[in-house]
Design an enzyme around this catalytic site. Structure first.
Site, short mmCIF file in Angstrom:
data_model
loop_
_atom_site.label_atom_id
_atom_site.label_comp_id
_atom_site.label_asym_id
_atom_site.label_seq_id
_atom_site.Cartn_x
_atom_site.Cartn_y
_atom_site.Cartn_z
N TYR A 1 -2.19 -0.93 10.00
CA TYR A 1 -2.22 -1.16 9.04
C TYR A 1 -0.83 -0.86 8.42
CZ TYR A 1 -3.92 -1.10 4.07
OH TYR A 1 -4.18 -1.32 2.89
N SER B 1 0.87 -1.20 0.12
CA SER B 1 0.02 -0.13 0.07
C SER B 1 0.80 1.34 -0.05
CB SER B 1 -0.72 0.00 1.32
OG SER B 1 -1.47 1.35 1.39
#
Ligand code: NAD
Length: 280
Positions: A175, A162
């Site tokens: 995350y 990401s």
């Protein structure tokens, strides 16, 4: 001759209708690769965060995806694979190898948004869940698949990290930490298995209009008291290109990194973000 003809690709997290896993499976099939599409294939309330996140729980939807791939002239298998379940993970790899002859490409796509949120509110369980899926599951799958790639004389692994794996930003907690780990593992494996002909790269998507992207827009709308359309616009405006990305745009980058045209690329963490302004 299609660029990936004769190759077998195994992908995780393919069960959602708008996901990058599904889009990439169809792109692999179009490029001529046989595909093994996998996902949870069962309901798990803890992973939906009270219905906010959609998960790939429907085995029929996964089988329908395999059928769509077969319609492009390739072989396709749909298998249940929960990244937290080591036995199921081993069984899925063994079945892929037994039925399709080996594995040449691994797309570690599945991930969870667990552990995103204000740092002081993220408890141990959320940290553990984020680690179990985004890191440990990916590591285990690489450990299972790499020996098969070695036997074939090489392979390509693409990890879905990401943009949150490249910089820090308030509110992304576990995350962002686990996605940084994905980028780190990518670089280590790239170095360690280069001599075996295995290339290892990562894609780092920005804001992509998938089921997870829709959940993020919903969360922003609720937290900030704005409409969902406004939340979408805000996510889009974070990119220089002033829009969210489409799952197919990430899929194209994955197919490129996995294919022969990227033969001199390894250890790369490629932002696919429309020029997103990143954090600290
Ligand atoms: N959408 C975005 O804006 C965005 C941005 C950057 C990175 N990502 C990453 O891209 C990847 C794909 O996400 P997406 O946006 O296509 O959403 P998605 O919800 O379609 O994909 C996530 C998939 O992971 C699966 N999954 C969750 N827990 C699992 C487990 N324990 N075992 C196996 N599968 C599991 C889900 O069922 C789902 O199919 C994820 O790793 C995500 O973190 C998404």
């Amino acid at each position: 001759m299609k660029p990936l003809a004769g190759k077998v690709a195994l992908l995780t997290g393919c069960g959602n209708p708008r996901g990058m896993g599904r889009a990439t499976a169809l792109r692999f099939a179009a490029a001529g690769a046989d595909v093994v599409v996998t996902d949870l294939c069962r309901h798990d309330e803890a992973l939906t965060f009270g219905g906010l996140l959609r998960i790939g729980e429907d085995p029929d939807a996964l089988e329908a995806l395999a059928q769509e791939a077969r319609a492009q002239g390739v072989r396709a298998l749909a298998l249940a694979l929960d990244l937290r379940d080591a036995a199921q993970l081993r069984a899925a790899v063994a079945r892929a190898v037994a039925d399709l002859g080996g594995i040449d490409i691994l797309f570690n796509n599945a991930g969870t948004g667990a552990g995103a949120g204000p740092f002081l509110e993220i408890d141990d369980d959320a940290w553990d869940l984020s680690y179990a899926i985004n890191v440990r599951g990916l590591v285990r799958l690489c450990r299972e698949v790499i020996p098969h790639m070695r036997r074939r004389g090489g392979g390509a692994i693409v990890n879905n990290a990401s943009i949150a794996g490249l910089s820090g930003r308030a509110g992304y907690g576990a995350y962002a930490a686990t996605k940084h780990a994905v980028v780190g593992i990518t670089r280590v494996l790239a170095d360690e298995f280069a001599a075996d002909g295995i290339r290892v790269n990562a894609v780092c998507p920005g804001n992509i209009d998938t089921d997870m992207g829709a959940a993020e827009a919903g969360l922003i709308a609720a937290l900030e008291g704005i409409g969902v359309d406004a939340a979408y616009r805000r996510l889009g405006a974070e990119a220089a290109l002033q829009r969210m990305g489409r799952p197919e745009e990430v899929a194209d980058a994955v197919v490129y990194l996995a294919g022969p045209q990227a033969s001199f690329l390894t250890g790369v963490a490629l932002p696919v973000s429309g020029g997103m302004r990143t954090g600290v």
